[in-house]
Design an enzyme around this catalytic site. Structure first.
Site, short mmCIF file in Angstrom:
data_model
loop_
_atom_site.label_atom_id
_atom_site.label_comp_id
_atom_site.label_asym_id
_atom_site.label_seq_id
_atom_site.Cartn_x
_atom_site.Cartn_y
_atom_site.Cartn_z
N LYS A 55 -10.37 24.93 -15.44
CA LYS A 55 -9.53 25.82 -16.24
C LYS A 55 -9.54 25.40 -17.71
O LYS A 55 -9.71 26.22 -18.60
CB LYS A 55 -8.09 25.82 -15.70
CG LYS A 55 -7.92 26.57 -14.39
CD LYS A 55 -6.49 26.45 -13.88
CE LYS A 55 -6.30 27.21 -12.59
NZ LYS A 55 -4.91 27.10 -12.08
N SER A 71 -4.10 22.89 -15.44
CA SER A 71 -3.32 22.34 -14.33
C SER A 71 -3.51 23.23 -13.11
O SER A 71 -3.70 24.44 -13.24
CB SER A 71 -1.84 22.25 -14.71
OG SER A 71 -1.10 21.58 -13.71
N ASP A 72 -3.48 22.62 -11.95
CA ASP A 72 -3.58 23.38 -10.72
C ASP A 72 -2.82 22.64 -9.62
O ASP A 72 -2.65 21.43 -9.69
CB ASP A 72 -5.04 23.59 -10.30
CG ASP A 72 -5.17 24.68 -9.26
OD1 ASP A 72 -5.15 25.86 -9.65
OD2 ASP A 72 -5.26 24.37 -8.06
N GLN A 73 -2.39 23.41 -8.63
CA GLN A 73 -1.61 22.81 -7.55
C GLN A 73 -2.13 23.28 -6.20
O GLN A 73 -2.39 24.47 -6.01
CB GLN A 73 -0.14 23.19 -7.68
CG GLN A 73 0.77 22.51 -6.66
CD GLN A 73 2.22 22.87 -6.91
OE1 GLN A 73 2.65 23.96 -6.58
NE2 GLN A 73 2.96 21.95 -7.51
N ALA A 108 -2.56 18.73 -10.25
CA ALA A 108 -3.51 18.06 -11.13
C ALA A 108 -3.31 18.50 -12.57
O ALA A 108 -2.89 19.63 -12.84
CB ALA A 108 -4.93 18.37 -10.69
#
Length: 196
Positions: A55, A71-73, A108
């Protein structure tokens, strides 16, 4: 004369936007160009970290002098990754599977400096113990919390989803909402951008 790099949040998430906005920093939220499909055999932490990195880097060509936040979850339940449900039916299935269980939310963060190519990365793991709620409570929750369909595991902890949770074990409560803010502040400082 050095100039402060432009700050970009590679996300359209209103939750991440609100978390970053708390600090009064001047930033732009831009949609990243990223395929969020997990890869075969990839761990939850690896998926979250790869997507956060992808991203951030996806906007580097358009913003060449910027600090870009990705950011990612990914939620992990008994070895199975749970993403954003997207549909009511998937949300019901996820919440039924999570009932009475402990879910590990891997959030993250990647801060990418597009001018230097330097990146800082980390993954926060927050463990959430879910209550033994009923199907009727799931239905009531989803009827009253439409944002649940856009949250990993359909669990919006900062909203009505808190009623489904028994306990949260975390080093950064912001990470569960979608952005590990405590780590981000350190990452920004290392790039010369102080919050205070």
């Amino acid at each position: 004369m050095s100039t402060t790099p432009r700050l970009i949040l590679a996300s359209t998430s209103p939750f991440r936007h609100a978390l970053l906005a708390r600090f009064g920093l001047d930033f732009a939220a831009i949609a990243p160009d990223c395929d969020e499909t997990p890869l075969a055999g990839e761990t939850a932490a690896a998926t979250a970290q790869r997507l956060a990195r992808d991203k951030a880097k996806s906007l580097a060509h358009a913003y060449r002098q910027a600090l870009i936040i990705g950011s990612d979850q990914v939620a992990l339940l008994e070895g199975q990754q749970l993403g954003k449900p997207g549909t009511h039916e998937k949300a019901v299935a996820m919440l039924q599977a999570m009932r009475g269980q402990t879910v590990a939310f891997h959030t993250a963060l990647c801060l990418f400096n597009s001018a230097t190519g330097h990146s800082q990365e980390m993954v926060d793991i927050t463990r959430v113990v879910m209550r033994d709620y009923s199907d009727a409570q799931i239905a009531a929750y989803l009827a009253r919390e439409p944002d649940a369909l856009r949250c990993a595991g359909a669990a919006k902890s900062e909203g009505l989803g808190g009623a489904l949770i028994e306990r949260i074990e975390s080093t950064d409560p912001n990470a569960l909402i979608g952005l590990p803010v405590f780590a981000l502040i350190g990452f920004l400082a290392a790039e010369g951008l102080e919050v205070l």
